[in-house]
Design a protein around this motif. Sequence first.
Motif, PDB file in Angstrom:
ATOM      1  N   MET A 284       0.849  -1.237   0.059  1.00 16.65           N
ATOM      2  CA  MET A 284      -0.010   0.003   0.295  1.00 16.65           C
ATOM      3  C   MET A 284       0.854   1.234  -0.041  1.00 16.65           C
ATOM      4  SD  MET A 284      -1.409  -0.285   4.018  1.00 16.65           S
ATOM      5  CE  MET A 284      -2.136   1.328   4.002  1.00 16.65           C
ATOM      6  N   ARG A 285       0.618   2.280  -0.939  1.00 16.97           N
ATOM      7  CA  ARG A 285       1.221   3.705  -0.736  1.00 16.97           C
ATOM      8  C   ARG A 285       0.219   4.634  -0.830  1.00 16.97           C
ATOM      9  NH1 ARG A 285       6.443   4.622  -2.733  1.00 16.97           N
ATOM     10  NH2 ARG A 285       6.980   3.288  -1.125  1.00 16.97           N
ATOM     11  N   PRO A 286       0.213   5.358   0.133  1.00 15.07           N
ATOM     12  CA  PRO A 286       1.264   5.508   1.292  1.00 15.07           C
ATOM     13  C   PRO A 286       1.022   4.718   2.351  1.00 15.07           C
ATOM     14  CG  PRO A 286      -0.284   7.555   1.074  1.00 15.07           C
ATOM     15  CD  PRO A 286      -0.822   6.506   0.114  1.00 15.07           C
ATOM     16  N   GLY A 287       1.978   4.510   3.221  1.00 12.40           N
ATOM     17  CA  GLY A 287       1.866   3.573   4.299  1.00 12.40           C
ATOM     18  C   GLY A 287       2.642   2.576   4.250  1.00 12.40           C
ATOM     19  N   THR A 288       3.395   2.336   3.278  1.00 13.12           N
ATOM     20  CA  THR A 288       4.240   1.026   3.081  1.00 13.12           C
ATOM     21  C   THR A 288       4.811   0.433   4.197  1.00 13.12           C
ATOM     22  OG1 THR A 288       4.587   1.967   0.850  1.00 13.12           O
ATOM     23  CG2 THR A 288       5.598  -0.362   1.300  1.00 13.12           C
ATOM     24  N   PRO A 289       5.445   0.947   5.088  1.00 15.22           N
ATOM     25  CA  PRO A 289       6.518   0.345   5.838  1.00 15.22           C
ATOM     26  C   PRO A 289       5.557  -0.050   7.323  1.00 15.22           C
ATOM     27  CG  PRO A 289       6.958   2.785   5.918  1.00 15.22           C
ATOM     28  CD  PRO A 289       5.862   2.525   4.863  1.00 15.22           C
ATOM     29  N   VAL A 290       4.345   0.057   7.248  1.00 18.69           N
ATOM     30  CA  VAL A 290       3.376  -0.206   8.303  1.00 18.69           C
ATOM     31  C   VAL A 290       3.774  -1.778   9.057  1.00 18.69           C
ATOM     32  CG1 VAL A 290       1.469  -1.385   6.890  1.00 18.69           C
ATOM     33  CG2 VAL A 290       1.097  -0.149   9.137  1.00 18.69           C
ATOM     34  N   LYS A 376       0.808  13.379  -1.853  1.00 20.81           N
ATOM     35  CA  LYS A 376       2.121  12.988  -1.025  1.00 20.81           C
ATOM     36  C   LYS A 376       1.487  12.572   0.343  1.00 20.81           C
ATOM     37  CE  LYS A 376       5.404  15.829  -3.261  1.00 20.81           C
ATOM     38  NZ  LYS A 376       6.153  17.330  -2.965  1.00 20.81           N
ATOM     39  N   ALA A 377       2.454  11.411   0.893  1.00 20.74           N
ATOM     40  CA  ALA A 377       2.173  11.137   1.983  1.00 20.74           C
ATOM     41  C   ALA A 377       2.258  11.944   3.177  1.00 20.74           C
ATOM     42  CB  ALA A 377       2.994  10.038   2.489  1.00 20.74           C
ATOM     43  N   GLY A 378       3.109  13.351   2.983  1.00 16.89           N
ATOM     44  CA  GLY A 378       3.218  14.371   3.989  1.00 16.89           C
ATOM     45  C   GLY A 378       2.082  15.391   3.975  1.00 16.89           C
TER      46      GLY A 378
HETATM   47  O1  MOO Z   1       4.576   4.717   1.999  1.00 18.86           O
HETATM   48 MO1  MOO Z   1       5.220   5.990   2.397  1.00 18.86          MO
HETATM   49  O2  MOO Z   1       3.621   6.278   3.382  1.00 18.86           O
HETATM   50  O3  MOO Z   1       4.517   6.383   0.690  1.00 18.86           O
HETATM   51  O4  MOO Z   1       5.079   7.824   2.354  1.00 18.86           O
END
Ligand code: MOO
Length: 415
Positions: A284-290, A376-378
């Motif tokens: 999943m993107r954003p949030g990949t490193p969950v 964007k994730a930010g």
């Molecule tokens: O997975 Mo990160 O959350 O794209 O920015």
Amino acid sequence: MESFLTLEAAWEETMSRTAALGTEEVELMDAYGRFLGKKVTARLPFPAFDRSALDGYAVRAADLKDAPVTLRVLEEVGAGQVPTQVVGTGQATRIMTGAPIPVGADAIVRLEVTERVDGSHEAQTVPHVRILLTVAAGEAISRQGEDTPAGALLLEAGCQIGGAELAVLGANGVDRVTVYRRPRVGVIVSGAEVRPAGQSLEAGQVYDSNGPMLAGLIREQGGHPILYGQVGDDLEATARLVKKAAASCDLLLTTGGVSVGDYDLMRDAYVQAGGELLFWKVSMRPGTPVTYARVGATPVFGLSGNPAAAFINFVLLVQPVLRKLAGHAQPEHRPVKAMLDSQIDARVIGLDRFLRVNLIMQEAVLTAVLPTHSQKAGILTTLPHTDALLRIPGGTSVQHGQLVDVYPLQRGVHT
Ligand code: MOO
Ligand SMILES: Nc1nc2c(c(=O)[nH]1)N[C@H]1C(S)=C(S)[C@@H](COP(=O)(O)OP(=O)(O)OC[C@H]3O[C@@H](n4cnc5c(N)ncnc54)[C@H](O)[C@@H]3O)O[C@H]1N2
């Protein structure tokens, strides 16, 4: 080549390890926002007695077939009073909305089609009424049990109690309700650069938005947030706080420190706290490193530090778990199909992409509209305007006019 768990596999892993918490009994007015712990059946029929739906006269419908007719008025019955007279041929009882139907009467005539009679000799001593129109038998009588008979199922276990449910329980005289225990959800925010509101910022620092955001999201899903504040990039201190929080919470969330940077120590902190890592990195993107772990018996999610990524991690992964703990009958996401109003290419990243979209009805078709703002994730100011997350499966592109899966946000406000 890196490997990423599919979102479906992450749901399977987290949901199969989750069960609803125990139940407790609370007073009716404290049940708002909670999930019903066992089904509620009707103690009484509702309505409890045959009652008038109008202000007017209780009559025998057969008396009115040659209307206009004049009837003798026996008595007046208000809501909460009990009739004392049997309505016989040529008689009527003045009745108010909600009052019990007198024996003998089989219909109610509304006041607007009647006239008081006070001209005749008899009418000066005994009240009479002139009824101008006929009525059918049964007219304007609400029958005992017509809404629900005694013993009927009123509410299923697992339903969330809002105003409508409180009305049903209140009408049945229910004063105490069995509800699921409210999950205690701990929140730890990490990052040496993150500062709580109210302090001044130095160069390179940011205010904490994840702590307040998660506290709100937890409440929206029926949980009780417990904020453990912020830890810097210190493994020992983080591990100690994780261990302490996990010991007194039903679910623990941390944000930040889950990527591959030199200071990304959250996974090590879980292990040092005695935990077991169950997965890291979801498609999943954003949030990949969950990240998902267990510390003792407590499930722990390590959410991204990036605010919008943490939001999307919460919605997609934490929300179903929290709802299941809270006793929700349908905790899983139910995506709906919407028509896409633009063209998006996700082939390059290979991961499922989740885009913040607005849902509108366009020519009677549910349509997903992509805001012009960055995804964007930010970027977080788009969140208050987001209706749903649009899913683009990894390696695919979606065309204008195509039907796509969207995950509507569940944004109920609870106290
Ligand atoms: O997975 Mo990160 O959350 O794209 O920015
Ligand atoms: N070389 C790589 N770098 C990064 C990768 C990668 O795969 N390789 N992944 C990127 C992705 S995707 C994400 S998402 C982030 C995730 O990073 P972390 O979860 O470790 O988060 P941090 O680095 O701690 O913070 C990221 C960002 O968010 C700000 N932040 C953190 N906490 C808060 C808070 N409570 N309130 C407001 N803002 C917060 C923080 O200052 C950073 O700007 O990693 C990428 N890098």
